[in-house]
Design a protein around this motif. Structure first.
Motif, short mmCIF file in Angstrom:
data_model
loop_
_atom_site.label_atom_id
_atom_site.label_comp_id
_atom_site.label_asym_id
_atom_site.label_seq_id
_atom_site.Cartn_x
_atom_site.Cartn_y
_atom_site.Cartn_z
N THR A 7 -12.22 -7.81 1.61
CA THR A 7 -13.41 -8.32 2.51
C THR A 7 -13.45 -7.54 3.89
N ALA A 8 -12.01 -7.15 4.25
CA ALA A 8 -11.92 -6.45 5.83
C ALA A 8 -12.34 -5.12 5.57
N GLY A 9 -12.87 -4.77 4.35
CA GLY A 9 -13.36 -3.44 4.48
C GLY A 9 -12.46 -2.24 4.09
N ARG A 10 -11.22 -2.78 3.63
CA ARG A 10 -10.23 -1.87 3.34
C ARG A 10 -10.03 -1.80 2.03
N GLU A 11 -9.19 -0.67 1.51
CA GLU A 11 -8.91 -0.73 0.23
C GLU A 11 -7.97 -2.02 -0.43
N PHE A 12 -6.96 -2.05 0.47
CA PHE A 12 -6.19 -3.29 -0.04
C PHE A 12 -5.90 -4.40 1.28
N GLU A 13 -5.64 -5.52 0.93
CA GLU A 13 -5.71 -6.48 2.11
C GLU A 13 -4.08 -6.69 2.25
N MET A 14 -3.80 -6.42 3.65
CA MET A 14 -2.48 -6.85 3.94
C MET A 14 -2.46 -8.11 5.07
N THR A 15 -2.02 -9.14 4.50
CA THR A 15 -2.09 -10.41 5.36
C THR A 15 -0.88 -10.32 6.32
N ASP A 16 -1.06 -11.41 7.17
CA ASP A 16 0.05 -11.46 8.16
C ASP A 16 1.26 -11.68 7.38
N ALA A 17 1.00 -12.60 6.65
CA ALA A 17 2.33 -12.95 5.82
C ALA A 17 3.15 -11.67 5.13
N ASP A 18 2.34 -10.80 4.34
CA ASP A 18 2.74 -9.53 3.95
C ASP A 18 3.44 -8.63 4.96
N PHE A 19 2.81 -8.52 6.11
CA PHE A 19 3.17 -7.70 7.35
C PHE A 19 4.77 -8.11 7.43
N ASN A 20 4.67 -9.47 7.66
CA ASN A 20 5.99 -9.96 8.25
C ASN A 20 6.90 -9.84 7.31
N ARG A 21 6.67 -9.90 5.88
CA ARG A 21 7.74 -9.66 4.82
C ARG A 21 8.24 -8.27 4.96
N ILE A 22 7.15 -7.37 5.12
CA ILE A 22 7.62 -6.04 5.11
C ILE A 22 8.45 -5.74 6.10
N ARG A 23 8.17 -6.25 7.42
CA ARG A 23 9.10 -5.99 8.83
C ARG A 23 10.51 -6.84 8.35
N ARG A 24 10.43 -7.98 7.63
CA ARG A 24 11.74 -8.30 7.50
C ARG A 24 12.64 -7.59 6.66
N LEU A 25 12.05 -7.23 5.36
CA LEU A 25 12.59 -6.39 4.54
C LEU A 25 13.28 -5.21 5.21
#
Ligand SMILES: C[S@@+](CC[C@H](N)C(=O)[O-])C[C@H]1O[C@@H](n2cnc3c(N)ncnc32)[C@H](O)[C@@H]1O
Length: 282
Positions: A7-25
């Motif tokens: 919906t954001a016009g991107r190929e994949f959606e990266m939610t806040d939760a996804d981004f924070n999980r990536i940062r933590r990992l």
């Protein structure tokens, strides 16, 4: 079919939760502390992995990264490290090797140098050290060893190859260029670091956050443009660990915007631009 747009016009959606999980990992596994403003960069680097693995969501991708039986943890780290480097970057440190370290070790009479390039990326830093040492004829019979380590397995593989585009070595002095062999045929335009350089360097994978198998002591530790990505406690802990692996009189060389907090480095004293010398043992 073309890429599926969210919906954001991107190929994949990266939610806040996804981004924070990536940062933590990433922080837990490498110490790299990605700022909240780096979302676009992280998205760009990881979407390549989602595509390669034919996955549709970051949630599925991160489950794979967290799965100890899957082999994605390594590619996750390789994708998110920043490997920018160049030959003779921050050249004053190579002058220090030539003009201070070598005369000091000559005076000690040991004829031996042990140098660690921690966070060596594709090898420009250890090759610059090797070029500096190899171009000093008085060291031709010395025992010279450079340990080059990085967390990223892909950059280490490139470092071991030691292959450069000709234009990247064009600016080196002729005596240094002569330490490369020019490619011919399909390798025209490429140059490979010669045996003298490659034999000096050992590339090894090492996560600076984990245990270090080496006991030292080192004459010099280069750790430049690496701790800049870590938080303050991690930086302090690393500087303390580096200083304990230096011989008295050995140098810790940091990147242009890095400096050890005085309290974390009681064994070190400033010795010129981003250079710190290990004090004599008390
Ligand atoms: C910007 S490069 C610096 C290369 C070189 N030292 C220079 O100054 O040109 C930073 C390197 O640090 C490595 N790195 C990041 N976190 C690390 C860790 N926890 N352990 C080992 N290497 C790490 C990255 O993979 C990357 O190759």
């Amino acid at each position: 079919m073309g890429p599926v747009l969210s919906t954001a016009g991107r190929e994949f959606e990266m939610t806040d939760a996804d981004f924070n999980r990536i940062r933590r990992l990433l922080k837990d596994r490498s110490g790299i502390d990605v700022g909240a403003g780096k979302r676009q960069l992280v998205y760009g680097r990881l979407t390549r992995r989602l595509r390669a693995l034919n996955l549709r969501t970051f949630n599925d991708y991160l489950a794979l990264v967290e799965d100890a039986n899957a082999d994605e943890a390594r590619s996750f780290l390789n994708s998110l490290t920043t490997n920018v480097t160049e030959l003779f970057r921050e050249e004053h440190h190579f002058e220090l090797l030539r003009e201070r370290l070598v005369p000091e070790v000559t005076a000690l009479g040991t004829r031996r140098l042990r140098i660690w390039s921690a966070g060596c990326s594709v090898g420009d830093e250890p090759y610059s050290i090797a070029l500096t040492l190899a171009s000093l004829p008085e060291l031709s019979t010395w025992d010279l060893k450079i340990l080059a380590t990085d967390i990223d397995s892909e950059v280490l593989a490139q470092g071991r190859e030691g292959v450069y585009q000709m234009d990247r070595i064009a600016k080196l002095k002729p005596n240094m260029r002569a330490l490369f062999s020019r490619g011919v045929g399909s390798k025209t335009g490429l140059a490979r670091a010669g045996d003298r350089l490659r034999e000096m360097i050992t590339f090894k994978q090492l996560n600076l956050l984990q245990d270090w198998p080496m006991s030292g002591p080192f004459d010099v530790i280069f750790c430049r443009n690496v701790i800049i990505y870590f938080d303050a406690p991690t930086k302090e802990q690393l500087v303390r660990r580096f200083s304990s692996l230096l011989r008295p009189g050995g140098y810790l060389l940091l990147g242009h915007s890095e400096s050890p907090a005085a309290a974390s480095a009681p064994l070190l004293e400033s010795s010129g631009r981003t250079a710190f010398v290990r004090k004599a043992s008390r």
